[in-house]
Design a protein around this motif. Structure first.
Motif, PDB file in Angstrom:
ATOM      1  N   VAL A 139      11.092  -7.018 -16.441  1.00 35.82           N
ATOM      2  CA  VAL A 139      11.711  -5.728 -16.723  1.00 35.82           C
ATOM      3  C   VAL A 139      11.768  -4.917 -15.439  1.00 35.82           C
ATOM      4  N   SER A 140      12.856  -4.201 -15.235  1.00 36.77           N
ATOM      5  CA  SER A 140      12.975  -3.342 -14.067  1.00 36.77           C
ATOM      6  C   SER A 140      11.941  -2.223 -14.155  1.00 36.77           C
ATOM      7  N   ILE A 141      11.128  -2.081 -13.110  1.00 38.35           N
ATOM      8  CA  ILE A 141      10.117  -1.025 -13.100  1.00 38.35           C
ATOM      9  C   ILE A 141      10.776   0.338 -13.204  1.00 38.35           C
ATOM     10  N   MET A 142      11.888   0.516 -12.492  1.00 35.20           N
ATOM     11  CA  MET A 142      12.602   1.792 -12.521  1.00 35.20           C
ATOM     12  C   MET A 142      13.058   2.121 -13.933  1.00 35.20           C
ATOM     13  N   ASP A 143      13.658   1.142 -14.633  1.00 37.63           N
ATOM     14  CA  ASP A 143      14.132   1.377 -15.997  1.00 37.63           C
ATOM     15  C   ASP A 143      12.968   1.695 -16.940  1.00 37.63           C
ATOM     16  N   ALA A 144      11.889   0.948 -16.782  1.00 40.37           N
ATOM     17  CA  ALA A 144      10.724   1.157 -17.645  1.00 40.37           C
ATOM     18  C   ALA A 144      10.145   2.555 -17.450  1.00 40.37           C
ATOM     19  N   LEU A 145      10.074   3.008 -16.196  1.00 41.01           N
ATOM     20  CA  LEU A 145       9.529   4.334 -15.917  1.00 41.01           C
ATOM     21  C   LEU A 145      10.441   5.430 -16.459  1.00 41.01           C
ATOM     22  N   LYS A 146      11.737   5.253 -16.302  1.00 37.52           N
ATOM     23  CA  LYS A 146      12.678   6.254 -16.815  1.00 37.52           C
ATOM     24  C   LYS A 146      12.545   6.382 -18.330  1.00 37.52           C
ATOM     25  N   LYS A 147      12.446   5.246 -19.008  1.00 35.85           N
ATOM     26  CA  LYS A 147      12.294   5.274 -20.461  1.00 35.85           C
ATOM     27  C   LYS A 147      10.964   5.919 -20.854  1.00 35.85           C
ATOM     28  N   SER A 148       9.918   5.640 -20.068  1.00 36.82           N
ATOM     29  CA  SER A 148       8.604   6.222 -20.352  1.00 36.82           C
ATOM     30  C   SER A 148       8.633   7.731 -20.238  1.00 36.82           C
ATOM     31  N   VAL A 149       9.279   8.241 -19.183  1.00 34.63           N
ATOM     32  CA  VAL A 149       9.374   9.686 -18.974  1.00 34.63           C
ATOM     33  C   VAL A 149      10.138  10.336 -20.114  1.00 34.63           C
ATOM     34  N   GLU A 150      11.249   9.721 -20.517  1.00 36.86           N
ATOM     35  CA  GLU A 150      12.039  10.260 -21.631  1.00 36.86           C
ATOM     36  C   GLU A 150      11.231  10.259 -22.924  1.00 36.86           C
ATOM     37  N   SER A 151      10.440   9.187 -23.121  1.00 39.28           N
ATOM     38  CA  SER A 151       9.612   9.084 -24.325  1.00 39.28           C
ATOM     39  C   SER A 151       8.573  10.192 -24.361  1.00 39.28           C
ATOM     40  N   GLU A 152       7.945  10.471 -23.212  1.00 37.22           N
ATOM     41  CA  GLU A 152       6.938  11.524 -23.146  1.00 37.22           C
ATOM     42  C   GLU A 152       7.549  12.893 -23.421  1.00 37.22           C
ATOM     43  N   LYS A 153       8.736  13.120 -22.904  1.00 37.14           N
ATOM     44  CA  LYS A 153       9.421  14.394 -23.169  1.00 37.14           C
ATOM     45  C   LYS A 153       9.707  14.543 -24.653  1.00 37.14           C
ATOM     46  N   GLY A 154      10.119  13.440 -25.286  1.00 35.10           N
ATOM     47  CA  GLY A 154      10.398  13.484 -26.724  1.00 35.10           C
ATOM     48  C   GLY A 154       9.171  13.788 -27.535  1.00 35.10           C
ATOM     49  N   ASP A 182       0.811  -1.211   0.000  1.00 38.86           N
ATOM     50  CA  ASP A 182       0.000   0.000   0.000  1.00 38.86           C
ATOM     51  C   ASP A 182       0.849   1.268   0.000  1.00 38.86           C
ATOM     52  N   LYS A 183       2.179   1.135   0.167  1.00 39.70           N
ATOM     53  CA  LYS A 183       3.070   2.297   0.123  1.00 39.70           C
ATOM     54  C   LYS A 183       4.247   1.990  -0.807  1.00 39.70           C
ATOM     55  N   PRO A 184       4.104   2.317  -2.100  1.00 42.57           N
ATOM     56  CA  PRO A 184       5.162   2.026  -3.073  1.00 42.57           C
ATOM     57  C   PRO A 184       6.431   2.838  -2.801  1.00 42.57           C
ATOM     58  N   ASP A 185       7.506   2.442  -3.460  1.00 40.87           N
ATOM     59  CA  ASP A 185       8.798   3.124  -3.363  1.00 40.87           C
ATOM     60  C   ASP A 185       8.638   4.582  -3.816  1.00 40.87           C
ATOM     61  N   GLN A 186       9.171   5.515  -3.029  1.00 41.73           N
ATOM     62  CA  GLN A 186       9.015   6.948  -3.313  1.00 41.73           C
ATOM     63  C   GLN A 186       9.707   7.368  -4.612  1.00 41.73           C
ATOM     64  N   LYS A 187      10.810   6.713  -4.970  1.00 41.20           N
ATOM     65  CA  LYS A 187      11.484   7.041  -6.241  1.00 41.20           C
ATOM     66  C   LYS A 187      10.588   6.680  -7.423  1.00 41.20           C
ATOM     67  N   LEU A 188       9.936   5.524  -7.311  1.00 37.18           N
ATOM     68  CA  LEU A 188       9.007   5.125  -8.370  1.00 37.18           C
ATOM     69  C   LEU A 188       7.822   6.077  -8.428  1.00 37.18           C
ATOM     70  N   MET A 189       7.358   6.507  -7.258  1.00 30.86           N
ATOM     71  CA  MET A 189       6.232   7.439  -7.201  1.00 30.86           C
ATOM     72  C   MET A 189       6.550   8.735  -7.923  1.00 30.86           C
ATOM     73  N   ARG A 190       7.779   9.250  -7.729  1.00 33.28           N
ATOM     74  CA  ARG A 190       8.161  10.511  -8.376  1.00 33.28           C
ATOM     75  C   ARG A 190       8.148  10.367  -9.892  1.00 33.28           C
TER      76      ARG A 190
END
Length: 273
Positions: free
Chosen positions: A252-267, A186-194
């Motif tokens: 797949v690493s959730i952290m890696d997937a999220l980082k790639k997603s954020v970069e994709s959205e910026k692009g 019920d309390k995910p990792d704060q880095k993932l949340m950001r």
């Protein structure tokens, strides 16, 4: 052109009463509908009630309502008996109580109706009730008979009018905890949340009704229009049904997937600008 009112009666709060009309706030009239036809003749196919045992057609007036009491056993209810179950709420929306607007979860909402004053004399009383609810951030709870069943309704201000939501019956709403209790985290990792918040920020837009358009409806209308003109319908680019994607077999690493997603959205945003 506004649709006709389908219910007329009175809105009542203690000794204050005003005539009102109620109209469905949603409609499915614009949806594409099809009739069943006989392919050989092109004529419409007509439905008909038949006796479940004899197979013989039922004559007009012989169809009645029956309440099941056992296997193949029923209590017959006549139309006049059903009409006799008349309640005050058949013609009056009597506001019994008020509750905070945010105390009623969306899952209780069933169907919305617009409520409007039905004459100029009653507008003042109507407006006072509406604006008092708006000022206090409260909604009214009442009951009204619709389609021969008494329904609880929630009344809330809506522009110059009032929006009435019929509320689901208590036995229709399932407890969420029965389905969510086995979810451990019920309390995910704060880095993932950001990172997820960043994704939400990148994808945030103002609400627009076009977000809920029906592409299937649009395509059906194109096909129908083409058939009117006796021309084959052209397939839209990218309208072909997408092939089902294979489920990834590797973890797949959730952290890696999220980082790639954020970069994709910026692009994507840079490309649009």
């Amino acid at each position: 052109m506004a649709p006709r009112n389908f219910w007329k009666g009175y809105l009542k709060l203690s000794l204050v009463t005003c005539p009102v009309a109620m109209t469905p706030a949603t409609s499915d009239r614009e949806k594409v509908r099809f009739h069943s036809l006989n392919r050989e003749t092109g004529n419409r196919v007509r439905s008909q009630y038949v006796d479940g045992e004899t197979g013989k057609p039922i004559r007009d007036g012989d169809e009645v309502k029956g309440y099941p009491t056992g296997e193949d056993q029923y209590i017959v209810m006549e139309e006049n008996e059903l009409d006799a179950v008349a309640l005050e709420s058949t013609h009056t929306i009597d506001i019994e109580t008020f509750v905070p607007r945010d105390s009623i979860g969306w899952i209780w909402h069933d169907k919305p109706y617009y409520v409007t004053p039905d004459d100029k004399v009653g507008e003042e009383a109507f407006s006072v009730i509406r604006d008092a609810m708006r000022t206090t951030d409260m909604v009214g709870i009442s009951r009204v008979v619709l389609f021969r069943r008494e329904r609880a309704v929630m009344l809330e201000p809506c522009g110059k009018g009032i929006l009435a939501w019929t509320l689901r019956y208590g036995d229709e709403v399932r407890e969420a905890k029965d389905y969510f209790q086995e979810i451990d985290r019920d309390k995910p990792d704060q880095k993932l949340m950001r990172l997820v918040k960043k994704l939400i920020e990148e994808r945030t837009k103002d609400w627009d009704p076009s977000m809920v358009e029906d592409p299937v409806q649009d395509k059906l209308l194109e096909i129908i229009e083409a058939k009117k003109k006796k021309k084959p319908a052209k397939a839209k680019k990218g309208s072909a049904r997408a092939e089902p994607q294979e489920t990834p077999s590797n973890v797949v690493s959730i952290m890696d997937a999220l980082k790639k997603s954020v970069e994709s959205e910026k692009g994507k945003r840079k490309t649009k600008s």
